[in-house]
Design a protein around this motif. Sequence first.
Motif, PDB file in Angstrom:
ATOM      1  N   GLY A  15       2.270 -10.326   5.694  1.00 15.48           N
ATOM      2  CA  GLY A  15       2.360  -8.912   6.005  1.00 15.48           C
ATOM      3  C   GLY A  15       1.849  -7.991   4.912  1.00 15.48           C
ATOM      4  O   GLY A  15       1.711  -8.366   3.747  1.00 15.48           O
ATOM      5  N   THR A  16       1.578  -6.787   5.332  1.00 17.45           N
ATOM      6  CA  THR A  16       1.230  -5.696   4.418  1.00 17.45           C
ATOM      7  C   THR A  16       2.307  -4.636   4.554  1.00 17.45           C
ATOM      8  O   THR A  16       2.568  -4.149   5.662  1.00 17.45           O
ATOM      9  N   ARG A  17       2.926  -4.309   3.430  1.00 13.10           N
ATOM     10  CA  ARG A  17       3.948  -3.261   3.437  1.00 13.10           C
ATOM     11  C   ARG A  17       3.278  -1.928   3.162  1.00 13.10           C
ATOM     12  O   ARG A  17       2.779  -1.701   2.061  1.00 13.10           O
ATOM     13  N   LEU A  18       3.242  -1.068   4.175  1.00 12.01           N
ATOM     14  CA  LEU A  18       2.624   0.255   4.050  1.00 12.01           C
ATOM     15  C   LEU A  18       3.708   1.306   3.899  1.00 12.01           C
ATOM     16  O   LEU A  18       4.625   1.378   4.713  1.00 12.01           O
ATOM     17  N   THR A  19       3.582   2.102   2.861  1.00 10.39           N
ATOM     18  CA  THR A  19       4.491   3.228   2.652  1.00 10.39           C
ATOM     19  C   THR A  19       3.681   4.508   2.692  1.00 10.39           C
ATOM     20  O   THR A  19       2.692   4.639   1.956  1.00 10.39           O
TER      21      THR A  19
ATOM     22  N   LEU B  50       6.113  -2.654   7.916  1.00 10.69           N
ATOM     23  CA  LEU B  50       5.489  -3.923   7.564  1.00 10.69           C
ATOM     24  C   LEU B  50       4.546  -4.269   8.705  1.00 10.69           C
ATOM     25  O   LEU B  50       4.964  -4.314   9.861  1.00 10.69           O
ATOM     26  N   TYR B  51       3.294  -4.489   8.388  1.00  6.24           N
ATOM     27  CA  TYR B  51       2.312  -4.847   9.404  1.00  6.24           C
ATOM     28  C   TYR B  51       2.020  -6.338   9.284  1.00  6.24           C
ATOM     29  O   TYR B  51       1.551  -6.805   8.245  1.00  6.24           O
TER      30      TYR B  51
ATOM     31  N   LEU C 250       0.844  -1.190   0.000  1.00  7.90           N
ATOM     32  CA  LEU C 250       0.000   0.000   0.000  1.00  7.90           C
ATOM     33  C   LEU C 250       0.874   1.232   0.000  1.00  7.90           C
ATOM     34  O   LEU C 250       1.872   1.281   0.740  1.00  7.90           O
ATOM     35  N   ILE C 251       0.492   2.214  -0.778  1.00  9.00           N
ATOM     36  CA  ILE C 251       1.142   3.523  -0.711  1.00  9.00           C
ATOM     37  C   ILE C 251       0.065   4.547  -0.410  1.00  9.00           C
ATOM     38  O   ILE C 251      -0.953   4.620  -1.118  1.00  9.00           O
TER      39      ILE C 251
END
Lengths: 113, 117
Positions: free
Chosen positions: A107-111, A88-89, A11-12
């Motif tokens: 995980g979900t990588r949030l930027t 990383l969540y 996600l960005i």
Amino acid sequence: KAGVTQTPRYLIKTRGQQVTLSCSPISGHRSVSWYQQTPGQGLQFLFEYFSETQRNKGNFPGRFSGRQFSNSRSEMNVSTLELGDSALYLCASSRGQGFNEAFFGQGTRLTVV
Amino acid sequence: AQTVTQSQPEMSVQEAETVTLSCTYDTSESNYYLFWYKQPPSRQMILVIRQEAYKQQNATENRFSVNFQKAAKSFSLKISDSQLGDTAMYFCAFMKPSQGGSEKLVFGKGTKLTVNP
């Protein structure tokens, strides 16, 4: 059987926005925990849900919230995103009663930009 | 509050050799669980081995074994016959049983292990 599924994988978002992450636990698991992983702080516990109730909470601001549905799926929400929320969540599920192994999703990588 | 310390940020080992990763923890609890998790580049955390504090016998899982020293609050991981697939971040984690059954893992900062061919 299927493992722990987290969506989306990446996600960005822009500062000030809000975001919702989803976690589907292993079938039969009633506990879902969330962790934030950053290079500086490492892995930190956000909160844990069991049977739709928050059972434990880490030291994060109120902008971080979560919930669990009757099918044990869980969502976490971060409002008013800050650059420091980039991470990383990770979500982990377990049976939740007695001692049980926790199984993690990818995980979900949030930027946050 | 419990803390977990991994003093080796990075380590490397030759394939087929043995390597030991260190972990110390601080707690006033007498009953708790300790874990080693592996996180390869795919990011998925995988449980490698676990130890219940009330058990004196060190846990073993195939090529992985631990040296649990309760009095010293030390929990090291030994990997024998290292394989290229063992290359990953390794995290030591602590969990204490709590009223209500809440399960919260406290992690160390991790050790990046590289297995060289």
